[in-house]
Design a protein around this motif. Structure first.
Motif, PDB file in Angstrom:
ATOM      1  N   PHE A   9     -60.426  53.692 103.118  1.00 14.24           N
ATOM      2  CA  PHE A   9     -59.066  53.699 103.707  1.00 14.24           C
ATOM      3  C   PHE A   9     -57.953  53.742 102.369  1.00 14.24           C
ATOM      4  O   PHE A   9     -58.308  53.245 101.224  1.00 14.24           O
ATOM      5  N   GLY A  10     -56.875  54.606 102.486  1.00 13.28           N
ATOM      6  CA  GLY A  10     -56.071  54.757 101.545  1.00 13.28           C
ATOM      7  C   GLY A  10     -55.383  53.528 101.172  1.00 13.28           C
ATOM      8  O   GLY A  10     -55.307  52.614 102.241  1.00 13.28           O
ATOM      9  N   LYS A  11     -54.800  53.453  99.944  1.00 14.59           N
ATOM     10  CA  LYS A  11     -54.068  52.324  99.585  1.00 14.59           C
ATOM     11  C   LYS A  11     -52.786  52.020 100.280  1.00 14.59           C
ATOM     12  O   LYS A  11     -51.924  53.222 100.438  1.00 14.59           O
ATOM     13  N   PRO A  12     -52.423  50.878 100.485  1.00 15.99           N
ATOM     14  CA  PRO A  12     -51.009  50.672 101.068  1.00 15.99           C
ATOM     15  C   PRO A  12     -49.616  51.748 100.133  1.00 15.99           C
ATOM     16  O   PRO A  12     -48.880  52.208 100.782  1.00 15.99           O
ATOM     17  N   GLU A  13     -49.968  51.586  98.866  1.00 12.94           N
ATOM     18  CA  GLU A  13     -49.065  52.214  98.146  1.00 12.94           C
ATOM     19  C   GLU A  13     -49.217  53.909  98.204  1.00 12.94           C
ATOM     20  O   GLU A  13     -48.045  54.389  98.578  1.00 12.94           O
ATOM     21  N   ALA A  14     -50.244  54.288  98.555  1.00 13.74           N
ATOM     22  CA  ALA A  14     -50.243  55.710  98.788  1.00 13.74           C
ATOM     23  C   ALA A  14     -49.654  56.007 100.142  1.00 13.74           C
ATOM     24  O   ALA A  14     -49.107  56.894 100.475  1.00 13.74           O
ATOM     25  N   LEU A  15     -50.136  55.081 101.289  1.00 14.32           N
ATOM     26  CA  LEU A  15     -49.346  55.234 102.437  1.00 14.32           C
ATOM     27  C   LEU A  15     -48.013  55.250 102.376  1.00 14.32           C
ATOM     28  O   LEU A  15     -47.368  56.237 103.157  1.00 14.32           O
ATOM     29  N   MET A  16     -47.294  54.216 101.796  1.00 16.89           N
ATOM     30  CA  MET A  16     -45.770  54.297 101.846  1.00 16.89           C
ATOM     31  C   MET A  16     -45.450  55.480 100.860  1.00 16.89           C
ATOM     32  O   MET A  16     -44.227  56.269 101.548  1.00 16.89           O
ATOM     33  N   GLU A  17     -45.897  56.080 100.090  1.00 17.94           N
ATOM     34  CA  GLU A  17     -45.706  57.246  99.264  1.00 17.94           C
ATOM     35  C   GLU A  17     -45.513  58.526 100.034  1.00 17.94           C
ATOM     36  O   GLU A  17     -44.657  59.372 100.160  1.00 17.94           O
ATOM     37  N   LEU A  18     -46.606  58.492 100.704  1.00 10.46           N
ATOM     38  CA  LEU A  18     -47.034  59.967 101.286  1.00 10.46           C
ATOM     39  C   LEU A  18     -46.277  59.826 103.095  1.00 10.46           C
ATOM     40  O   LEU A  18     -45.808  60.798 103.017  1.00 10.46           O
TER      41      LEU A  18
END
Length: 165
Positions: free
Chosen positions: A85-94
């Motif tokens: 699973f992608g990290k929450p920071e990457a989820l928000m960024e992307l």
């Protein structure tokens, strides 16, 4: 700055895509959202934000009841080895959303086309598909063909594959 639900709706309107949206208390899990069954018709989505070992990102959208083999899905979606699973920071960024609000509509925030989108073929059998409109405090219903039109307008080319068991 991630787009807002109002900006999403304006984008859809500019594409001449009709949607209906129902507001509700925040829903963080599929179990939470199942309390709305009967009120909102169509296929309801579960979204997996995944990353492979080379740093490629994938948004896999399946029916809420679908089971996905995370140990094998990399073979289907073209990932470089197993995924996590992608990290929450990457989820928000992307995608401009936080865990609990992951949605195919988040592709509107991925203007660089970093995220590869995969739609489960079983989900796409539904005439209407339901997803969060960048917030887990509402559910937006969209025709399956219009969902594909939206995705294309964001610069993404979805893979429609059988990824669920």
């Amino acid at each position: 700055m991630p787009r807002t639900p109002a900006e999403l709706f304006a984008f859809l309107d500019a594409l001449k895509i009709d949607v209906t949206t129902k507001s509700h208390p925040p829903l963080f899990t599929v179990a939470d959202s199942q309390s709305l069954r009967g009120e909102i018709e169509g296929g309801h989505t579960k979204n997996l934000f995944l990353k492979d070992k080379k740093g490629s990102y994938f948004l896999v959208t399946v029916d809420e009841e679908a089971e996905v083999d995370l140990k094998q899905i990399h073979h289907l979606i073209g990932a470089a080895g197993r995924v996590s699973f992608g990290k929450p920071e990457a989820l928000m960024e992307l995608l401009g959303v936080y865990p609990g609000a992951v949605t195919v509509f988040g592709l509107i925030n991925d203007s660089a086309g970093t995220v590869k989108v995969v739609l489960d073929s079983a989900l796409m059998q539904n005439a209407v598909i339901n997803a969060h409109p960048l917030t887990n405090e509402a559910t937006t219903s969209i025709a399956n063909g219009d969902l594909l039109k939206f995705i294309a307008a964001t610069g993404h080319e979805p893979l429609i594959l059988k990824v669920s068991a």
